[in-house]
Design a protein around this motif. Structure first.
Motif, PDB file in Angstrom:
ATOM      1  N   PHE A   1      32.150  40.115  37.788  1.00 52.81           N
ATOM      2  CA  PHE A   1      33.123  39.603  36.826  1.00 52.81           C
ATOM      3  C   PHE A   1      33.683  38.288  37.347  1.00 52.81           C
ATOM      4  CE2 PHE A   1      33.063  44.181  36.506  1.00 52.81           C
ATOM      5  CZ  PHE A   1      33.011  44.418  35.139  1.00 52.81           C
ATOM      6  N   SER A   2      33.813  37.309  36.448  1.00 55.60           N
ATOM      7  CA  SER A   2      34.338  36.013  36.883  1.00 55.60           C
ATOM      8  C   SER A   2      35.837  36.070  37.173  1.00 55.60           C
ATOM      9  CB  SER A   2      34.044  34.933  35.837  1.00 55.60           C
ATOM     10  OG  SER A   2      34.648  35.260  34.593  1.00 55.60           O
ATOM     11  N   ARG A   3      36.528  37.103  36.642  1.00 58.88           N
ATOM     12  CA  ARG A   3      37.942  37.347  36.937  1.00 58.88           C
ATOM     13  C   ARG A   3      38.149  38.847  37.051  1.00 58.88           C
ATOM     14  NH1 ARG A   3      41.592  32.650  34.906  1.00 58.88           N
ATOM     15  NH2 ARG A   3      40.023  31.045  34.503  1.00 58.88           N
ATOM     16  N   ASP A   4      39.294  39.240  37.583  1.00 60.98           N
ATOM     17  CA  ASP A   4      39.595  40.656  37.746  1.00 60.98           C
ATOM     18  C   ASP A   4      39.857  41.279  36.375  1.00 60.98           C
ATOM     19  OD1 ASP A   4      40.955  43.150  38.219  1.00 60.98           O
ATOM     20  OD2 ASP A   4      41.247  42.498  40.286  1.00 60.98           O
ATOM     21  N   ALA A   5      39.013  42.241  35.995  1.00 66.81           N
ATOM     22  CA  ALA A   5      39.123  42.859  34.670  1.00 66.81           C
ATOM     23  C   ALA A   5      40.342  43.760  34.539  1.00 66.81           C
ATOM     24  CB  ALA A   5      37.861  43.667  34.370  1.00 66.81           C
TER      25      ALA A   5
ATOM     26  N   ASP B   1      35.876  31.971  28.733  1.00 65.75           N
ATOM     27  CA  ASP B   1      36.418  33.325  28.784  1.00 65.75           C
ATOM     28  C   ASP B   1      35.853  34.047  30.000  1.00 65.75           C
ATOM     29  OD1 ASP B   1      37.858  35.542  28.105  1.00 65.75           O
ATOM     30  OD2 ASP B   1      36.839  35.920  26.199  1.00 65.75           O
ATOM     31  N   MET B   2      36.535  35.120  30.401  1.00 65.99           N
ATOM     32  CA  MET B   2      36.075  35.905  31.544  1.00 65.99           C
ATOM     33  C   MET B   2      34.712  36.530  31.239  1.00 65.99           C
ATOM     34  SD  MET B   2      35.913  39.359  32.744  1.00 65.99           S
ATOM     35  CE  MET B   2      37.253  40.406  32.222  1.00 65.99           C
ATOM     36  N   GLN B   3      33.775  36.396  32.194  1.00 69.83           N
ATOM     37  CA  GLN B   3      32.416  36.871  31.983  1.00 69.83           C
ATOM     38  C   GLN B   3      32.106  38.141  32.781  1.00 69.83           C
ATOM     39  OE1 GLN B   3      30.118  35.317  29.621  1.00 69.83           O
ATOM     40  NE2 GLN B   3      32.246  34.753  29.159  1.00 69.83           N
ATOM     41  N   ASP B   4      31.353  39.020  32.134  1.00 71.87           N
ATOM     42  CA  ASP B   4      30.832  40.247  32.738  1.00 71.87           C
ATOM     43  C   ASP B   4      29.322  40.033  32.851  1.00 71.87           C
ATOM     44  OD1 ASP B   4      29.699  42.721  33.180  1.00 71.87           O
ATOM     45  OD2 ASP B   4      30.758  43.744  31.575  1.00 71.87           O
ATOM     46  N   MET B   5      28.820  39.965  34.077  1.00 74.29           N
ATOM     47  CA  MET B   5      27.422  39.585  34.307  1.00 74.29           C
ATOM     48  C   MET B   5      26.653  40.684  35.038  1.00 74.29           C
ATOM     49  SD  MET B   5      28.655  35.903  35.687  1.00 74.29           S
ATOM     50  CE  MET B   5      30.103  36.748  36.301  1.00 74.29           C
ATOM     51  N   GLU B   6      25.370  40.802  34.703  1.00 74.32           N
ATOM     52  CA  GLU B   6      24.485  41.716  35.420  1.00 74.32           C
ATOM     53  C   GLU B   6      23.382  40.891  36.076  1.00 74.32           C
ATOM     54  OE1 GLU B   6      23.105  44.921  33.005  1.00 74.32           O
ATOM     55  OE2 GLU B   6      25.109  45.384  32.222  1.00 74.32           O
ATOM     56  N   PHE B   7      23.016  41.294  37.268  1.00 76.00           N
ATOM     57  CA  PHE B   7      22.010  40.519  38.001  1.00 76.00           C
ATOM     58  C   PHE B   7      21.115  41.452  38.808  1.00 76.00           C
ATOM     59  CE2 PHE B   7      25.597  41.018  40.846  1.00 76.00           C
ATOM     60  CZ  PHE B   7      25.016  41.279  42.086  1.00 76.00           C
TER      61      PHE B   7
ATOM     62  N   GLY C   1      44.917  45.501  28.904  1.00 75.84           N
ATOM     63  CA  GLY C   1      45.887  44.717  28.147  1.00 75.84           C
ATOM     64  C   GLY C   1      46.555  43.661  29.012  1.00 75.84           C
ATOM     65  N   ALA C   2      46.908  44.040  30.241  1.00 71.21           N
ATOM     66  CA  ALA C   2      47.555  43.088  31.150  1.00 71.21           C
ATOM     67  C   ALA C   2      46.622  41.927  31.465  1.00 71.21           C
ATOM     68  CB  ALA C   2      47.978  43.800  32.431  1.00 71.21           C
ATOM     69  N   ALA C   3      45.345  42.246  31.723  1.00 70.90           N
ATOM     70  CA  ALA C   3      44.367  41.197  32.028  1.00 70.90           C
ATOM     71  C   ALA C   3      44.123  40.316  30.809  1.00 70.90           C
ATOM     72  CB  ALA C   3      43.063  41.830  32.499  1.00 70.90           C
ATOM     73  N   MET C   4      44.078  40.914  29.636  1.00 69.26           N
ATOM     74  CA  MET C   4      43.872  40.157  28.400  1.00 69.26           C
ATOM     75  C   MET C   4      44.934  39.071  28.237  1.00 69.26           C
ATOM     76  SD  MET C   4      44.105  41.691  24.516  1.00 69.26           S
ATOM     77  CE  MET C   4      45.864  42.065  24.719  1.00 69.26           C
ATOM     78  N   VAL C   5      46.193  39.453  28.456  1.00 67.40           N
ATOM     79  CA  VAL C   5      47.298  38.505  28.306  1.00 67.40           C
ATOM     80  C   VAL C   5      47.239  37.425  29.372  1.00 67.40           C
ATOM     81  CG1 VAL C   5      49.806  38.279  28.452  1.00 67.40           C
ATOM     82  CG2 VAL C   5      48.806  40.138  27.128  1.00 67.40           C
TER      83      VAL C   5
ATOM     84  N   THR D   1      32.850  49.563  38.489  1.00 67.82           N
ATOM     85  CA  THR D   1      32.041  49.309  37.287  1.00 67.82           C
ATOM     86  C   THR D   1      31.298  50.559  36.846  1.00 67.82           C
ATOM     87  OG1 THR D   1      30.297  48.454  38.729  1.00 67.82           O
ATOM     88  CG2 THR D   1      31.757  46.851  37.706  1.00 67.82           C
ATOM     89  N   SER D   2      31.679  51.716  37.370  1.00 65.15           N
ATOM     90  CA  SER D   2      31.060  52.968  36.941  1.00 65.15           C
ATOM     91  C   SER D   2      31.551  53.328  35.545  1.00 65.15           C
ATOM     92  CB  SER D   2      31.391  54.088  37.920  1.00 65.15           C
ATOM     93  OG  SER D   2      32.784  54.326  37.941  1.00 65.15           O
ATOM     94  N   HIS D   3      30.934  54.318  34.958  1.00 58.79           N
ATOM     95  CA  HIS D   3      31.245  54.715  33.583  1.00 58.79           C
ATOM     96  C   HIS D   3      32.738  54.992  33.390  1.00 58.79           C
ATOM     97  CE1 HIS D   3      31.634  57.691  30.267  1.00 58.79           C
ATOM     98  NE2 HIS D   3      30.738  56.920  29.687  1.00 58.79           N
ATOM     99  N   ALA D   4      33.305  55.770  34.300  1.00 57.75           N
ATOM    100  CA  ALA D   4      34.722  56.136  34.166  1.00 57.75           C
ATOM    101  C   ALA D   4      35.610  54.905  34.162  1.00 57.75           C
ATOM    102  CB  ALA D   4      35.122  57.078  35.306  1.00 57.75           C
ATOM    103  N   ALA D   5      35.339  53.975  35.073  1.00 61.74           N
ATOM    104  CA  ALA D   5      36.179  52.787  35.208  1.00 61.74           C
ATOM    105  C   ALA D   5      36.096  51.899  33.973  1.00 61.74           C
ATOM    106  CB  ALA D   5      35.773  52.006  36.453  1.00 61.74           C
ATOM    107  N   VAL D   6      34.877  51.635  33.523  1.00 63.84           N
ATOM    108  CA  VAL D   6      34.684  50.728  32.392  1.00 63.84           C
ATOM    109  C   VAL D   6      35.274  51.318  31.108  1.00 63.84           C
ATOM    110  CG1 VAL D   6      32.960  49.619  30.922  1.00 63.84           C
ATOM    111  CG2 VAL D   6      32.660  49.632  33.400  1.00 63.84           C
ATOM    112  N   VAL D   7      34.987  52.598  30.875  1.00 62.45           N
ATOM    113  CA  VAL D   7      35.486  53.239  29.650  1.00 62.45           C
ATOM    114  C   VAL D   7      37.007  53.342  29.673  1.00 62.45           C
ATOM    115  CG1 VAL D   7      35.509  55.386  28.333  1.00 62.45           C
ATOM    116  CG2 VAL D   7      33.352  54.481  29.199  1.00 62.45           C
ATOM    117  N   ALA D   8      37.559  53.716  30.828  1.00 67.57           N
ATOM    118  CA  ALA D   8      39.017  53.846  30.937  1.00 67.57           C
ATOM    119  C   ALA D   8      39.704  52.514  30.673  1.00 67.57           C
ATOM    120  CB  ALA D   8      39.395  54.372  32.319  1.00 67.57           C
TER     121      ALA D   8
END
Length: 690
Positions: free
Chosen positions: A52-56, A136-142, A161-165, A271-278
């Motif tokens: 991630f280019s920034r902290d999600a 915008d903040m990028q989510d990248m796979e490599f 929400g906090a990161a969005m703002v 970046t596991s399922h729980a983290a991303v979905v939560a």
């Protein structure tokens, strides 16, 4: 063969049902993409990862991510293996949270910057270039195959929400996006994450930490431990707060995660399922707490030397990754900074005011702190249940004549007047819409013999007399029965008392220098004669008070449009009403013929099987109910062009519904205090889109 398999899958029954549920035209067909692959599992010189280019979670301008040596992409997000960090700084933070020494970290869990420095440097440079391009903040796979970096994809990253703002405001200050783009970047519902309580700092110092994991999704959550999605749903239906504890989560756990207060997993990374979905749901989540031991069969989790059984309380701190024993109390969040800046931008661009639904001075003050510009709905019946008031209400109901009812209402008058004074003070300078008594009277009387006996003794009546009166109030369909304006027409003394309380409170606060704007709302009107009857009672009573006091105050008389017939005859009703407020809760109920209390039994099935897309009590049905709203606005303003129009149902805080109301030219929307910021941003977005 692979291509044919994809096309065949698009024609099976499940796919056809999916297309119908999502209204995908048959002629769209499908496509198959064929491309060469690169492999991250070709030895210790290969790897795969997500960055991630920034902290999600926080929005901090800090590149971060995770990778696995000799692995494929699915291994990183599956949570089966705990991934390593890309940067040295991130790796050290992770090790500190896990209690791992620096030497062990370097030897066992080196960062990508340490194990493959050239690839890491190239990845960071590409991330900067991509963010600069997409603004915008990028989510990248490599994938790294045999020492060479390959970029698989990039997309705008999901965030809290906090990161969005923070990200939006940082990009605005950097000159990369403008004010309107900043507002349009907001997902209004995500602001809800910033408005809810956090752990009380004093209580947190006393709380016992029993486990530590990764701060996968920030926030505070406390609940009773459950170990499956099914149990989470069952407990939540009983109004219990739960924390879902899993070894690792999968898509099958989604429904349980949706109803849980928070999620705790033994395995997995950021970046596991729980983290991303939560994070996407705005749910508190602690993942990768490797020291805990979960036993699904026994329904226990061992941590901190204690075995927690199903139903035991724990608390999660998704901002630090800490797990606490028991239920840690919370406090209200502190808002300001970037959040305040977003609210200022919303105020700058919006054309639709946002009011609040508030029944107490405390709620009114809270809503005003969030930027509410008045009260769109004050439900006077909520005041009847406090303290000894219910006794006076019951005395009024049990009285057999007008004089008896008037004597009981005299006891309520000063109580109601005091409540209205506090609300007028909290909303100094703004309009306050007060709805006259709405629910059927049977809601105020006791239905258990013991309570009826106690009431009979207080009233000097026999138990049989009380029972007979209570039985006489029972109705087959009370929501369509003796309620709303029908009560005021049958018992005009109720309307007189409430009007006197409102007007006297307004005069008292005016004398104290408060700028009051009372608006008296008549509920459940369906005919011109109904509103005329109640408006006459209100105006005569107000005139009496003005004569008694030797002074006056401007006030408005309006109605709640919640009966379909009122929308159909809005041009007639507008000859009497100074304002309309659409009560879309009842309007939806009556238009669909769905009982608000019973519909959840089948609406869930309806959504799953494509009968409806959304719950019409959550998202305004623009196609049906919305057309009645549109008709009501147009007909009302055809009679009275200056007619003030608003909405005060629960839809007043739902973004798509707010935008619909704004585009109809409504003066305001009204919602619960904690949804005010959501509505403000949605209203601003509607103005920008328009």
């Amino acid at each position: 063969g692979g291509i044919c398999a994809v096309f065949d899958s698009w024609m099976n029954e499940r796919a056809i049902l999916y297309r119908r549920m999502n209204q995908i035209p048959e002629e769209w067909g499908t496509a198959v993409n064929v491309q060469a692959m690169v492999y991250g599992n070709m030895g210790n010189n290969s790897a795969t990862g997500v960055a991630f280019s920034r902290d999600a979670a926080t929005g901090e301008n800090m590149f971060n991510g995770e990778y696995l040596i000799n692995a494929q992409g699915e291994d990183v997000v599956a949570g089966i293996r705990t991934p390593q960090q890309i940067t040295v700084e991130g790796s050290r933070r992770w090790a500190a949270l896990q209690g791992i020494s620096e030497d062990d970290r370097k030897n066992k869990y080196p960062s990508l910057e340490e194990s493959m420095p050239d690839c890491a440097a190239e990845l960071i440079a590409i991330a900067n270039r991509l963010e600069d391009y997409y603004k915008d903040m990028q989510d990248m796979e490599f994938t790294i195959q045999d020492g060479k970096l390959w970029m698989l994809q990039t997309r705008n990253g999901k965030r809290t929400g906090a990161a969005m703002v923070k990200i939006a405001m940082d990009l605005l200050r950097a000159g990369q996006i403008d004010e309107k783009t900043t507002l349009m970047r907001m997902e209004p519902q995500k602001l809800d994450e910033l408005l809810h309580p956090v752990f009380d700092k004093a209580a947190l110092k006393r709380a016992k930490v029993v486990a530590k994991g990764l701060p996968a999704s920030p926030g505070a959550a406390a609940g009773q431990v459950v170990f499956s999605a099914e149990d989470a749903e069952a407990w939540a239906e009983k109004k219990k707060k739960v924390v879902l504890v899993r070894i690792e989560t999968s898509p099958e756990d989604l429904r349980g995660m949706a109803v849980a207060q928070g999620i705790l997993t033994m395995r997995g990374g950021m970046t596991s399922h729980a983290a991303v979905v939560a994070r996407g749901m705005g749910k508190c989540c602690v993942s990768g707490a490797g020291e805990i031991k979960v036993d699904y069969k026994a329904k226990t989790v061992e941590m901190g030397g204690k075995v927690y059984k199903e139903g035991d309380w724990i608390s999660l701190n998704g901002s630090t990754g800490e797990v606490y024993d028991g239920q840690v109390p919370t406090t209200e969040p502190e808002l300001g900074g970037d959040f305040g800046a977003i609210m200022n931008l919303a105020a700058k661009y919006t054309k639709t005011l946002v009011r609040t639904n508030a029944d107490t001075p405390r709620d009114a003050k809270q809503a005003r702190n969030f930027g509410a510009q008045g009260i769109g709905l004050c439900r006077t019946e909520h005041m009847f249940f406090e303290g000894d008031r219910i006794k006076a209400v019951r005395e009024m109901i049990l009285s057999n004549d007008v004089d008896g009812r008037r004597n009981a209402l005299k006891k309520l008058l000063p109580m109601q007047r005091g409540d209205f004074e506090g609300i007028f003070e909290a909303m100094d300078g703004y309009g306050v819409t007060i709805r006259l008594l709405d629910p059927p009277l049977h809601e105020f009387v006791p239905h258990q013999t013991a309570t009826q006996k106690e009431l009979a003794q207080e009233m000097g009546l026999t138990l049989e007399e009380v029972k007979a009166k209570v039985d006489s109030l029972e109705e087959f369909n009370p929501m369509l029965g003796h309620r709303g304006c029908r009560l005021g027409i049958t018992y005009p003394e109720i309307t007189e008392m409430q009007t006197r309380a409102i007007i006297e409170a307004a005069l008292n606060m005016k004398a104290r220098g408060i700028d009051v704007h009372p608006e008296i709302m008549i509920p459940l009107v369906g005919t011109l004669k109904e509103i005329q009857n109640q408006a006459d009672v209100i105006n005569i009573t107000a005139a009496k008070v003005f004569e008694e006091r030797g002074e006056s105050v401007p006030y408005k008389v309006g109605t709640m449009i919640e009966v379909p017939r009122a929308a159909l005859t809005a041009d007639q009703i507008a000859t009497v009403a100074d304002f309309f407020s659409f009560g879309t809760n009842d309007l939806t109920q009556m238009t669909f013929g769905y009982s608000r209390d019973d519909a959840p039994k089948f609406l869930k099935f309806y959504k799953e099987h494509g009968i409806i897309k959304t719950d019409p009590f959550e998202v305004l049905d623009q196609e049906g109910v919305g057309q009645l709203v549109r008709m009501g606005v147009e007909k009302g303003r055809a009679t009275k062009p200056e007619l003030k129009v608003g909405i005060c149902g629960e839809h007043g805080g739902e973004p798509s519904s707010v935008k619909f109301c704004a585009k109809l030219g409504m003066n305001y929307v009204s919602c619960s205090p904690y949804r005010v910021p959501i509505a403000r941003v949605a209203a601003a977005q509607a103005a920008i889109e328009d």
